[in-house]
Structures are given as structure tokens and as C-alpha cells.
Write an enzyme that holds these catalytic residues in place. Sequence first.
Site: not given
Ligand SMILES: Cc1cc2nc3c(=O)[nH]c(=O)nc-3n(C[C@H](O)[C@H](O)[C@H](O)COP(=O)(O)OP(=O)(O)OC[C@H]3O[C@@H](n4cnc5c(N)ncnc54)[C@H](O)[C@@H]3O)c2cc1C
Length: 303
Positions: A283, A179, A222, A89, A182-183, A153, A123
Site C-alpha cells: 500500500r 514529531r 532523512h 495509528k 514532511k507527510g 506534517q 502518528d
Molecule cells: C520517524 C518517522 C516517523 C514518521 N511518521 C509519519 C507520520 O506519522 N505521518 C506521515 O504522514 N509521515 C510520517 N513519516 C514519513 C515522512 O512524512 C516522510 O514521508 C518520509 O520521512 C520521507 O521524507 P524525508 O523527510 O525523509 O525526505 P525525502 O526527501 O522523501 O527523503 C530523503 C532521502 O531519504 C531516503 N528515504 C526517505 N524515505 C525512505 C524510505 N521509506 N525508504 C528508503 N529510503 C528513504 C531517500 O534516500 C531520500 O532521497 C515519518 C517519518 C519518520 C522518519
Amino acid sequence: MLNRLIAGTLPLLPKRFVWLFSRSYIAGETVDDAMAACTDLNAAGIKTTIDILGEFIRNMDEAKKNCEEYLALIDVAQRHGIDGNYSVKPTMFGLLIDAESCYGHLREIVARAAGHGNFIRIDMEDSGCVDLELDVFRRLKTEFPENVGLVLQAYLRRTRDDLKALMDLHTPSVPLNFRLCKGIYAEPGRIAYQRRDEINAHFLQDLEFMFQNGVYPGIATHDRALVDGALALIDRYQVARDGYEFQMLYGVTPELRRTIIEAGHTMRVYVPYGRHWFGYSTRRLKENPKIVNSILKSILLKK
Ligand SMILES: Cc1cc2nc3c(=O)[nH]c(=O)nc-3n(C[C@H](O)[C@H](O)[C@H](O)COP(=O)(O)OP(=O)(O)OC[C@H]3O[C@@H](n4cnc5c(N)ncnc54)[C@H](O)[C@@H]3O)c2cc1C
């Protein structure tokens, strides 16, 4: 409301109690904890990307220490033979204090990884950092074409334009490596799509653009709907198995992760560790109280 209340209260609770919430998605405090987590993941056929927890800093001495910590981490992980790369970061290296010194630190880290034939992922942080981070990526990608990637994102309204503008750095022999996630930051509507269906639609459109143009995506989600959408695109564009990977956060949705691996796709897990896990966890929870639900669910289902 309840999520917001829990997220707001956590920083006031004893650290040991907060650890109950955090332990399922943070590898631990030390580099040894990170090595143990990565070794286990590798044994299960999963690649890793290691992140030292930190982010915003107060002065450039902290930036220098963070840089030294990453350099040491890279050497240790390479010695352990970890099958994985590293995520950084830029604000941890002073992006918002002294962008040029920050660039110097990141360059040193990328050069160290490149010396091992490895790779650093930058990131993407909140919207105030995007232009600066694109600029840092551009400079590093020009000097180290094979050793650096960026995060985009899907929730940002500007992302498609950024993606198109970055294509001048792409060559078929050394594809861009992004990568796509969503953000995670809370951004206003004029900057970021707010509705889940809008964000998901843009995620898949961005991913399709990447497949159409030969970019190597790390599909970071996820969300089962997005995983299914990504699989459909992989099928439609007949993307080779080495033309993409899935990425997930440590400890999150292990079942979905397993089905993706069993279907033969590459999976990489983001492994955060470090002394600053407490500030990081609280945070993140305050920024996005919705993840309280997910965390509670993952604790209850796991233990
Ligand atoms: C490998 C990786 C790197 C990332 N790097 C960045 C980055 O550089 N900048 C940035 O802004 N964002 C980053 N993110 C976060 C991303 O932007 C999303 O906020 C996060 O992945 C949740 O979105 P989702 O697509 O999983 O969908 P969602 O709809 O949010 O989640 C789908 C399901 O996944 C599970 N889930 C999701 N997140 C979590 C959690 N933290 N703990 C437990 N369960 C969870 C829940 O069951 C949820 O219902 C990263 C995510 C991943 C996987």
C-alpha cells in the site's frame, strides 16, 4: 513511470519476493523480531519507537485485538528494558468507524504506557483523519500531560495554524512533544504543498516556531538539507541537547543517521513490525511510488 509500474506489480508477486523489498525497513513479523531490532539499536546508542503494522480495519473486533496487541507489546518491551516508546495509528483502533471507542482503546494504551512512565506517539494519517486525531490528542494530553505526543506534517497547508492552536496545551514544565515530518500520503494541492522546496521551507519554519516556543520536536527526516537546516536552528536558538531529538525510519539512510549520532544528538528509530507487513508495504509503495527508488537503493547499498 517505472516506479509506478513496480509499485503496482508488487502486490501480484509472491510474498517471499516482496519481502526482499520490505525486509530492510520492517523489523519482522513477531514481537521477538521487534525486541531483537530494538536491542541492537539500543546497543548502538539509538532510542526506538515501536509500531505494530496495521491501519485500516473493518470492524471494532479488530480494533480490540489491535489494542490488546499493543498492551502486550508495551509489557514485553518494558520487561526487556527497551529504551524507547511506542507509535500508534488511530485508524487501527477504529477512528473512522467509531471514534469514541477508538478513543477508549487509545486511552487504555496511553494509560498502560504511563503506568511504566513511558510515552505514546499518535502518528498522523491522511488528511481525512487530521481533525479527529487532533481531537484525540487534545483529550489524551489533558489527562496524561507527560505521556502522549502527536505528529505534524509540514506538507499540510493547515499545519502552522494547528500548531499555534495547540499551544494552549503547552507549559514550560511539560512541553508539547511533536514529531515533525514532511507527510507521506498523496494529498491534493488545495490541502498540501506539492513542491519539495515549499515543503522543506515549511518544515523549517514549523521547526523554528517550535524552538521559539519551547516545544520538544522529534525532527523526523532523512533529507540532508533538512538535517542541516535543523542543526542551524539548534545552533541559532542554542537549544539544549535534551530539547529535541532526530528521528528516522528503520533501515533508512544509516550513514546520515550515524553522522548525527556521532555529533552527539539524540536519535530515535521508528521500528515497524507485524503480520500485516505485506499489505503495509504494498500500500505504501502504491501511495508513494517514489520510495521504490529509495528502497532499491537501500537494498543495493546494504546487501
Ligand atoms: C520517524 C518517522 C516517523 C514518521 N511518521 C509519519 C507520520 O506519522 N505521518 C506521515 O504522514 N509521515 C510520517 N513519516 C514519513 C515522512 O512524512 C516522510 O514521508 C518520509 O520521512 C520521507 O521524507 P524525508 O523527510 O525523509 O525526505 P525525502 O526527501 O522523501 O527523503 C530523503 C532521502 O531519504 C531516503 N528515504 C526517505 N524515505 C525512505 C524510505 N521509506 N525508504 C528508503 N529510503 C528513504 C531517500 O534516500 C531520500 O532521497 C515519518 C517519518 C519518520 C522518519
